[in-house]
Design a protein around this motif. Sequence first.
Motif, PDB file in Angstrom:
ATOM      1  N   ARG A 405       0.831  -1.214   0.000  1.00  0.00           N
ATOM      2  CA  ARG A 405       0.000   0.000   0.000  1.00  0.00           C
ATOM      3  C   ARG A 405       0.863   1.262   0.000  1.00  0.00           C
ATOM      4  O   ARG A 405       0.362   2.367  -0.224  1.00  0.00           O
ATOM      5  CB  ARG A 405      -0.968  -0.011   1.183  1.00  0.00           C
ATOM      6  CG  ARG A 405      -0.272   0.106   2.524  1.00  0.00           C
ATOM      7  CD  ARG A 405      -1.153  -0.298   3.686  1.00  0.00           C
ATOM      8  NE  ARG A 405      -2.314   0.545   3.804  1.00  0.00           N
ATOM      9  CZ  ARG A 405      -2.313   1.739   4.415  1.00  0.00           C
ATOM     10  NH1 ARG A 405      -1.183   2.227   4.893  1.00  0.00           N
ATOM     11  NH2 ARG A 405      -3.424   2.438   4.515  1.00  0.00           N
ATOM     12  N   ALA A 416     -10.880   3.131   1.394  1.00  0.00           N
ATOM     13  CA  ALA A 416     -11.247   2.416   2.623  1.00  0.00           C
ATOM     14  C   ALA A 416     -12.089   3.305   3.530  1.00  0.00           C
ATOM     15  O   ALA A 416     -13.063   2.846   4.140  1.00  0.00           O
ATOM     16  CB  ALA A 416      -9.982   1.963   3.351  1.00  0.00           C
ATOM     17  N   GLN A 417     -11.728   4.587   3.604  1.00  0.00           N
ATOM     18  CA  GLN A 417     -12.440   5.492   4.515  1.00  0.00           C
ATOM     19  C   GLN A 417     -13.877   5.731   4.060  1.00  0.00           C
ATOM     20  O   GLN A 417     -14.801   5.744   4.879  1.00  0.00           O
ATOM     21  CB  GLN A 417     -11.687   6.820   4.614  1.00  0.00           C
ATOM     22  CG  GLN A 417     -10.458   6.772   5.508  1.00  0.00           C
ATOM     23  CD  GLN A 417      -9.413   5.796   5.015  1.00  0.00           C
ATOM     24  OE1 GLN A 417      -9.051   5.803   3.834  1.00  0.00           O
ATOM     25  NE2 GLN A 417      -8.922   4.948   5.894  1.00  0.00           N
ATOM     26  N   ARG A 419     -15.676   3.772   2.479  1.00  0.00           N
ATOM     27  CA  ARG A 419     -16.424   2.527   2.650  1.00  0.00           C
ATOM     28  C   ARG A 419     -16.710   2.232   4.114  1.00  0.00           C
ATOM     29  O   ARG A 419     -17.298   1.200   4.443  1.00  0.00           O
ATOM     30  CB  ARG A 419     -15.655   1.356   2.035  1.00  0.00           C
ATOM     31  CG  ARG A 419     -15.676   1.347   0.518  1.00  0.00           C
ATOM     32  CD  ARG A 419     -14.850   0.209  -0.049  1.00  0.00           C
ATOM     33  NE  ARG A 419     -15.028   0.087  -1.484  1.00  0.00           N
ATOM     34  CZ  ARG A 419     -14.337  -0.752  -2.264  1.00  0.00           C
ATOM     35  NH1 ARG A 419     -13.416  -1.551  -1.715  1.00  0.00           N
ATOM     36  NH2 ARG A 419     -14.556  -0.805  -3.560  1.00  0.00           N
ATOM     37  N   HIS A 421     -14.356   1.894   6.586  1.00  0.00           N
ATOM     38  CA  HIS A 421     -13.309   1.153   7.288  1.00  0.00           C
ATOM     39  C   HIS A 421     -12.371   2.148   7.961  1.00  0.00           C
ATOM     40  O   HIS A 421     -11.336   2.531   7.404  1.00  0.00           O
ATOM     41  CB  HIS A 421     -12.537   0.256   6.324  1.00  0.00           C
ATOM     42  CG  HIS A 421     -13.393  -0.690   5.551  1.00  0.00           C
ATOM     43  ND1 HIS A 421     -14.360  -1.476   6.139  1.00  0.00           N
ATOM     44  CD2 HIS A 421     -13.442  -0.980   4.221  1.00  0.00           C
ATOM     45  CE1 HIS A 421     -14.959  -2.211   5.215  1.00  0.00           C
ATOM     46  NE2 HIS A 421     -14.426  -1.911   4.046  1.00  0.00           N
ATOM     47  N   ASP A 433      -9.818  -5.502   5.856  1.00  0.00           N
ATOM     48  CA  ASP A 433     -10.836  -4.789   5.068  1.00  0.00           C
ATOM     49  C   ASP A 433     -10.250  -3.517   4.461  1.00  0.00           C
ATOM     50  O   ASP A 433     -10.494  -3.191   3.299  1.00  0.00           O
ATOM     51  CB  ASP A 433     -12.034  -4.433   5.947  1.00  0.00           C
ATOM     52  CG  ASP A 433     -12.899  -5.644   6.270  1.00  0.00           C
ATOM     53  OD1 ASP A 433     -12.760  -6.673   5.579  1.00  0.00           O
ATOM     54  OD2 ASP A 433     -13.700  -5.567   7.220  1.00  0.00           O
ATOM     55  N   ARG A 434      -9.477  -2.794   5.237  1.00  0.00           N
ATOM     56  CA  ARG A 434      -8.852  -1.562   4.746  1.00  0.00           C
ATOM     57  C   ARG A 434      -7.803  -1.891   3.685  1.00  0.00           C
ATOM     58  O   ARG A 434      -7.708  -1.211   2.666  1.00  0.00           O
ATOM     59  CB  ARG A 434      -8.189  -0.812   5.897  1.00  0.00           C
ATOM     60  CG  ARG A 434      -9.153  -0.381   6.972  1.00  0.00           C
ATOM     61  CD  ARG A 434      -8.430   0.353   8.082  1.00  0.00           C
ATOM     62  NE  ARG A 434      -9.303   0.466   9.249  1.00  0.00           N
ATOM     63  CZ  ARG A 434      -9.062   1.238  10.288  1.00  0.00           C
ATOM     64  NH1 ARG A 434      -7.964   1.968  10.308  1.00  0.00           N
ATOM     65  NH2 ARG A 434      -9.892   1.282  11.302  1.00  0.00           N
ATOM     66  N   SER A 437      -9.254  -2.646   0.301  1.00  0.00           N
ATOM     67  CA  SER A 437      -9.698  -1.425  -0.379  1.00  0.00           C
ATOM     68  C   SER A 437      -8.514  -0.622  -0.900  1.00  0.00           C
ATOM     69  O   SER A 437      -8.550  -0.078  -2.009  1.00  0.00           O
ATOM     70  CB  SER A 437     -10.539  -0.569   0.573  1.00  0.00           C
ATOM     71  OG  SER A 437     -11.742  -1.215   0.922  1.00  0.00           O
ATOM     72  N   ASP A 438      -7.439  -0.531  -0.106  1.00  0.00           N
ATOM     73  CA  ASP A 438      -6.252   0.222  -0.522  1.00  0.00           C
ATOM     74  C   ASP A 438      -5.620  -0.381  -1.776  1.00  0.00           C
ATOM     75  O   ASP A 438      -5.266   0.342  -2.715  1.00  0.00           O
ATOM     76  CB  ASP A 438      -5.224   0.251   0.610  1.00  0.00           C
ATOM     77  CG  ASP A 438      -5.659   1.120   1.777  1.00  0.00           C
ATOM     78  OD1 ASP A 438      -6.513   2.002   1.559  1.00  0.00           O
ATOM     79  OD2 ASP A 438      -5.150   0.913   2.888  1.00  0.00           O
TER      80      ASP A 438
END
Length: 467
Positions: A405, A416-417, A419, A421, A433-434, A437-438
């Motif tokens: 990342r 992520a934010q 969404r 997380h 989860d984060r 997304s990243d």
Amino acid sequence: MNKLSGPLVDSGSSDTNLRGIAPSLEKRRLRAYVLLMLFDAALINLAFASAGLLYEGYWWRAQNMLAAQTLLPVYFTIALYNQTYGGRALDDWMFASRQALTALVISAALLNFVAFYTKSNAEFSRVSVTLGFIFSAIMVVAMRRLVPLVIARYWGGRTSNRLIIDDGGPSFALDNSLRIDAAEYELDPTSHDPFMLDRLGKLLQNQDKVVVSTPQERREAWAFLLKSTGVYGEVVSGPAHSLGAIGVHRYEVQDRTTLVVSTGPLGFRSRISKRLFDIVLAGGALVILSPLLLFIAARIKLEDGGPVLFVQRRLGRGNQFFNMLKYRSMKVEQNDANGDRSTARDDDRVTKIGAFIRRTSIDELPQIINVLRGDMAIVGPRPHALGSQAGNKYFWEVDAQYWRRHCLKPGLTGLAQVRGHRGATAQEKDLTDRLQSDLEYISGWSLRRDIEIVWRTIFVLRHDNAF
């Protein structure tokens, strides 16, 4: 090829000893591209003026110069997309000439097509315009032939930074490159030590190509590490499948083969567009939000007299440390510099004004300055504190993909934010989860997606997990 060596450096001294081993040629190349565009514009105008003077006896004929002015925007549009102003164009004048002529011919054809359907080509002198195109082609090619001579004279013939990392693998050499010994800098690709990664990140800064020569058993680890730093990287030989190779490069002189294992997530034009987006948005936000920023700073100062800002070292692009700015939201004596303890709901360390600015995400606004400095971007993976844990494990212990990342600049906000997380990472799933997304954001970056994430961020500034 130059040999670099140096003493072992710790995190505190690495900036002085490691930064600048490779001068930044990217800014120099960018200036060269701009100069080439300016010269092209001047030469094309000169070509059409000369054609008018030669055929009609005067160069200021409106129709002739109008043709040049109409041609230029089309020419530049095509030239920017066919690498007329790319890195290879500075090294190979034949390639540069071919691309420039292609852009010129296509733009001339499009101009003629439009003029035909608008019935405006009758207003132009065909001979004069044709001569203008011919003179333009000659001048543009002549300019490309001069570029390598100028580069040899003022840049020493060097248009890119190349680094070889010798980790005990097969012998390997590369013209106009630097070489470092991995052992001298204690570079271990199997280590997850953030200080080693920061050291490596500083060594790789400004490098256009990095080649690692290492034993077979360490090639996969180096391939992963190069992917995580966001540089163009090659590993000498090795099985393509396990390394995740994306290309093969053969060096005929040495009879050596390298596997391209990383190229960085964004190309040159994408990096420019993302950076311009960051500067425009951050600069505008700083001006518009300045009354709020000053008001919050005054409230923090008045509450307990402590410092307004909280400065925390975090990992950024290329796994390098940077100082991230936040409004201080905790009591001075209980600030957690390393982030060893996640903030909990009703945390006794949080001040009164701190609770409000954390709940509304206002505490993150000073990072606008980080964006303008170039440490961060508006959108990207959020930077984490070194001591951050999920399920009593450091983030990189939960999933080694965590390091990937960091191939992009960290962001004020991210996929992520938006969404949801965010907040404390009590369980490993909170991190994975984060991370998912990243990595999805990195692999599918687009300016349109950045704009969409900024828009969606407005609706998640206040969140149940923001405490």
